[in-house]
Design a protein around this motif. Structure first.
Motif: not given
Length: 233
Positions: A37-42, A48-52, A63-66
């Motif tokens: 939960s509480n993810a962010g994307i940049i 395109l990275l997501m932190v969760y 941190v993972t790549e989308l």
């Protein structure tokens, strides 16, 4: 591509994507997103990275790549960030990406014990976004017992880091390189909001001559704690 100048009395999401939680890190499910939960994307270095966050107690930050089109993880669960710090001995919550001085950073709420308190910190990542180079504690004068939902942003990339400390009143902190914070601006918030106390949600993003930022609140509806969200400039 929403036009921010056009009022939308009955707004609807332009697109809804459900991220496949089975592609993220494994563990005991504790939420509707299998404990994530509480993810962010940049977008960073053409990725395109997501932190969760993973887990409620003893939270971990990953941190993972989308994929650019599907928004699904293409790098599996990704990398767990090493956020060990004496202000985050019991875990880390609420990760948010922001860029400052050409570096990618992740702000987070460090939890010292099972019941708190919380402190706001941020980690500076390497260019590959797979390792932590440093961790900075936001040293706030006259702080409350638990500090969280404080969103950092870099103004015009001029080397000065700021943070939204509160929304009502609107208080902006100047963050020095050593983490020491001082009040830089304070403005009354004349607007009303029926969704509960205004709290931070996402780092401000500059659009033209304004900064746009999400916030959240919560109210009880039928005796049930219900989260609300909105956008302000």
């Amino acid at each position: 591509e929403a036009n921010l100048d056009t009022p939308r009395p009955d707004p609807e999401p332009l697109r809804v994507v459900k991220i496949d939680g089975s592609l993220l890190c494994k563990g005991s499910p504790t939420s509707a997103m299998d404990g994530h939960s509480n993810a962010g994307i940049i977008r960073w270095n053409d990725r395109l990275l997501m932190v969760y966050r993973h887990k409620w107690h003893g939270g971990q930050i990953w941190v993972t790549e989308l994929d650019d089109d599907t928004y699904q993880p293409i790098a599996g669960p990704g990398i767990r960030l090493d956020l060990r710090h004496h202000h985050s001995k019991h875990g880390a919550d609420d990760p948010r990406f922001f860029i400052h001085a050409g570096n990618l950073n992740v702000s987070f709420a460090g939890v010292e014990g099972r019941l708190g308190p919380c402190s706001q910190l941020f980690a500076t990542l390497n260019d590959a976004a797979d390792a932590v180079e440093s961790i900075t504690f936001l040293d706030i004068t006259a702080r409350t017992v638990s500090e969280k939902n404080i969103n950092c942003f870099s103004h015009d990339d001029n080397g000065v880091l700021y943070a939204v400390y509160s929304i009502s009143p609107h208080v902006i902190l100047r963050v020095h390189p050593d983490g020491r914070c001082e009040r830089a601006f304070e403005t009354k918030t004349p607007h009303t909001w029926s969704g509960g106390p205004l709290r931070g949600g996402a780092p401000p993003v500059r659009v033209g001559d304004e900064y746009i930022s999400w916030f959240h609140g919560h109210v009880k509806i039928g005796g049930v704690k219900t989260y609300t969200t909105g956008v302000y400039s």
